[in-house]
Design an enzyme around this catalytic site. Structure first.
Site, PDB file in Angstrom:
ATOM      1  N   ARG A 215      50.031  49.475  34.844  1.00  0.00           N
ATOM      2  CA  ARG A 215      50.634  48.522  35.792  1.00  0.00           C
ATOM      3  C   ARG A 215      50.902  49.201  37.137  1.00  0.00           C
ATOM      4  O   ARG A 215      51.016  48.559  38.170  1.00  0.00           O
ATOM      5  CB  ARG A 215      51.920  47.911  35.211  1.00  0.00           C
ATOM      6  CG  ARG A 215      52.617  46.941  36.164  1.00  0.00           C
ATOM      7  CD  ARG A 215      53.521  45.919  35.470  1.00  0.00           C
ATOM      8  NE  ARG A 215      54.261  46.466  34.364  1.00  0.00           N
ATOM      9  CZ  ARG A 215      55.321  47.299  34.466  1.00  0.00           C
ATOM     10  NH1 ARG A 215      55.779  47.619  35.650  1.00  0.00           N
ATOM     11  NH2 ARG A 215      55.914  47.764  33.389  1.00  0.00           N
TER      12      ARG A 215
ATOM     13  N   TYR B 112      46.537  27.143  52.288  1.00  0.00           N
ATOM     14  CA  TYR B 112      46.143  26.979  50.892  1.00  0.00           C
ATOM     15  C   TYR B 112      47.323  26.383  50.106  1.00  0.00           C
ATOM     16  O   TYR B 112      48.477  26.814  50.280  1.00  0.00           O
ATOM     17  CB  TYR B 112      45.762  28.350  50.327  1.00  0.00           C
ATOM     18  CG  TYR B 112      45.285  28.299  48.902  1.00  0.00           C
ATOM     19  CD1 TYR B 112      44.046  27.757  48.599  1.00  0.00           C
ATOM     20  CD2 TYR B 112      46.073  28.770  47.864  1.00  0.00           C
ATOM     21  CE1 TYR B 112      43.609  27.696  47.287  1.00  0.00           C
ATOM     22  CE2 TYR B 112      45.644  28.718  46.555  1.00  0.00           C
ATOM     23  CZ  TYR B 112      44.409  28.177  46.273  1.00  0.00           C
ATOM     24  OH  TYR B 112      43.981  28.113  44.978  1.00  0.00           O
TER      25      TYR B 112
ATOM     26  N   ASP C 207      45.058  35.567  55.689  1.00  0.00           N
ATOM     27  CA  ASP C 207      44.313  35.271  54.468  1.00  0.00           C
ATOM     28  C   ASP C 207      42.845  35.165  54.877  1.00  0.00           C
ATOM     29  O   ASP C 207      42.439  34.216  55.543  1.00  0.00           O
ATOM     30  CB  ASP C 207      44.830  33.956  53.857  1.00  0.00           C
ATOM     31  CG  ASP C 207      44.133  33.617  52.544  1.00  0.00           C
ATOM     32  OD1 ASP C 207      42.967  34.039  52.353  1.00  0.00           O
ATOM     33  OD2 ASP C 207      44.735  32.911  51.716  1.00  0.00           O
TER      34      ASP C 207
ATOM     35  N   LYS D 161      36.835  34.519  45.161  1.00  0.00           N
ATOM     36  CA  LYS D 161      35.849  33.762  45.919  1.00  0.00           C
ATOM     37  C   LYS D 161      34.659  34.652  46.296  1.00  0.00           C
ATOM     38  O   LYS D 161      33.999  35.161  45.423  1.00  0.00           O
ATOM     39  CB  LYS D 161      36.538  33.116  47.117  1.00  0.00           C
ATOM     40  CG  LYS D 161      37.913  32.471  46.779  1.00  0.00           C
ATOM     41  CD  LYS D 161      37.822  31.279  45.858  1.00  0.00           C
ATOM     42  CE  LYS D 161      39.168  30.861  45.274  1.00  0.00           C
ATOM     43  NZ  LYS D 161      40.231  30.556  46.226  1.00  0.00           N
TER      44      LYS D 161
HETATM   45  C1  LIG Z   1      41.730  30.511  46.155  1.00  0.00           C
HETATM   46  C2  LIG Z   1      42.546  30.862  47.327  1.00  0.00           C
HETATM   47  C3  LIG Z   1      43.798  31.502  47.184  1.00  0.00           C
HETATM   48  C4  LIG Z   1      44.420  31.794  45.835  1.00  0.00           C
HETATM   49  O1  LIG Z   1      43.682  32.713  45.126  1.00  0.00           O
HETATM   50  P1  LIG Z   1      43.658  32.800  43.505  1.00  0.00           P
HETATM   51  O2  LIG Z   1      42.721  33.914  43.264  1.00  0.00           O
HETATM   52  O3  LIG Z   1      43.177  31.468  43.022  1.00  0.00           O
HETATM   53  O4  LIG Z   1      45.050  33.053  43.071  1.00  0.00           O
HETATM   54  C5  LIG Z   1      44.485  31.847  48.342  1.00  0.00           C
HETATM   55  N1  LIG Z   1      43.991  31.566  49.564  1.00  0.00           N
HETATM   56  C6  LIG Z   1      42.813  30.938  49.735  1.00  0.00           C
HETATM   57  C7  LIG Z   1      42.327  30.663  51.100  1.00  0.00           C
HETATM   58  C8  LIG Z   1      42.052  30.563  48.631  1.00  0.00           C
HETATM   59  O5  LIG Z   1      40.889  29.938  48.792  1.00  0.00           O
END
Ligand SMILES: *Cc1c(COP(=O)(O)O)cnc(C)c1O
Length: 394
Positions: free
Chosen positions: A59, A112, A184, A209
């Protein structure tokens, strides 16, 4: 680390790993272990006191995860990277690390959905307030910064309408107040956009993604200054526990090797599909940062290498027509998420943005016939054929 001189396409393959240290293993070994043995009691004491470097418990750190952390740091031009179990674990660790009760966060509009949910929870539980800003001008941002503001949080491109925010401009204004800017960067990946080079302070990713790219892992990454990330590793990540699993890190290291190649193909396909969709009589509006007529195209040219793989478009018709269109697609999958080899399409009004109240949704440009397409790696003409046959059946 920033002192490496290799180019991006080389770093995605080599950074942070030396096969000579791992019995010549070409692939980064998967250290699927929860804990690490100490040679002696005294060594255990030294590891715990920080006097001796080394792994203690997964962890806190893991050799496979550590390679990925070095790699993302290099790709985002950061001093350090940190890996998390999900994108939301990364976002929440950063926001919790930067705030205390009664602070304020200034955010870009259209965040998001779960980030919005997290901010709402922080407000309800700890009175950490937030405001949304279009972030179109320096004056607008200055006027929204309060004495309690401790962070500026930005997403660009904004989902699903692909509005862009000028990151260098935001960093300059926040700098006047000495407030860190968090970006982000999920939609662009470090291949298309590197916020730290534009003066921002922290980058977060849903590695689920484009970074993973194969639809087989949920994960998050953070990149930024060493001091801040060191502290996060030893506080929010360690104690809240959102650590990435070694296997997920292994999958991401594998995915990252092809990030530049995949991103270029995503962009090639998106550009071609966008151009076709734009001319189709059943498509009433289209949003793509690579569109020269896009309202923020000048920002795209400055801060993004290419327009990305996401195209949103509105079809002539109602919600029922939009749903019929989705149901008529042959191989394009109806799914949220993005950045996978498979083309994915979703209906924001009833899926990703269903929780947003209708009036706010309309204000954001999310109508009942808006669709968001994550253009995949298939042959672009097949993607277009699938879209056009479904359009023509409307
Ligand atoms: C999918 C997404 C998240 C969250 O990510 P997870 O891996 O699903 O927890 C945050 N910001 C954006 C822009 C996203 O597309």
């Amino acid at each position: 680390m920033a002192d490496k001189t290799n180019r991006f396409e080389t770093e995605v393959i080599h950074e942070g790993y030396d096969s000579k240290e791992m019995l010549g293993s070409l692939s980064v070994p998967l250290f699927q272990t929860s804990t690490y043995t100490f040679d002696t009691a005294e060594q255990g004491e030294r590891r715990f006191s920080g006097e001796e470097e080394g792994f203690v418990y997964s962890r806190l750190g893991n050799p496979t995860v550590a390679v990925l952390e070095e790699r993302i740091a290099a790709l985002e031009k950061a001093e350090r990277g940190l890996a998390f179990a999900t994108g939301m674990a990364a976002v929440s660790a950063v926001l919790v690390s930067l705030t205390k009760a009664n602070d304020h966060i200034l955010c870009s509009s259209g965040l998001y959905g779960c980030t919005f949910g997290l901010l709402t929870m922080l407000e309800e539980k700890y009175n950490i307030q937030h405001d949304f800003s279009e972030m179109d001008t320096k004056e607008e941002i200055r006027s929204q910064i309060r004495p309690e503001t401790v962070a500026v949080y930005v997403e660009t491109p904004v989902n699903p309408t692909m509005k862009l925010i000028d990151l260098q401009m935001v960093a300059e204004v926040a700098g006047e107040f000495n407030i860190p800017v968090i970006v982000d960067n999920t939609f662009s990946s470090p291949y298309l956009q590197r916020p730290l080079e534009l003066g921002c302070d922290v980058v977060v990713h849903s590695a689920t993604k484009y970074i993973g790219g194969h639809g087989d892992v949920v994960a998050g990454l953070v990149a930024g200054k060493k001091d801040f990330l060191d502290e996060m590793a030893m506080t929010t990540r360690k104690d809240m526990g959102g650590m990435m699993s070694p296997f997920d890190a292994w999958l991401l290291l594998r995915g990252l090797k092809t990030l530049p190649i995949r991103m270029d193909r995503h962009c090639d396909n998106a550009e071609k599909v966008f151009a076709k969709l734009k001319g189709h009589p059943k498509v009433s509006r289209i949003y793509y940062p690579g569109d020269e007529e896009h309202q923020d195209h000048h920002i795209a040219k400055r801060q993004m290498k290419r327009g990305g793989g996401l195209v949103s478009f509105e079809i002539e018709g109602t919600k029922a027509d939009a749903q019929r269109f989705l149901n008529n697609l042959q191989f394009i999958k109806i799914a949220v998420s993005l950045g996978d080899a498979e083309s994915l399409i979703q209906h924001p009004a009833t899926m990703t943005h269903a929780v947003v109240p209708e009036t706010a949704r309309k204000q954001m440009g999310i109508t009942d016939s808006l669709l968001r397409l994550s253009v995949g790696l298939e042959n672009w003409e097949d993607i277009w054929d699938d879209l056009v046959q479904a359009l023509n059946r409307l």
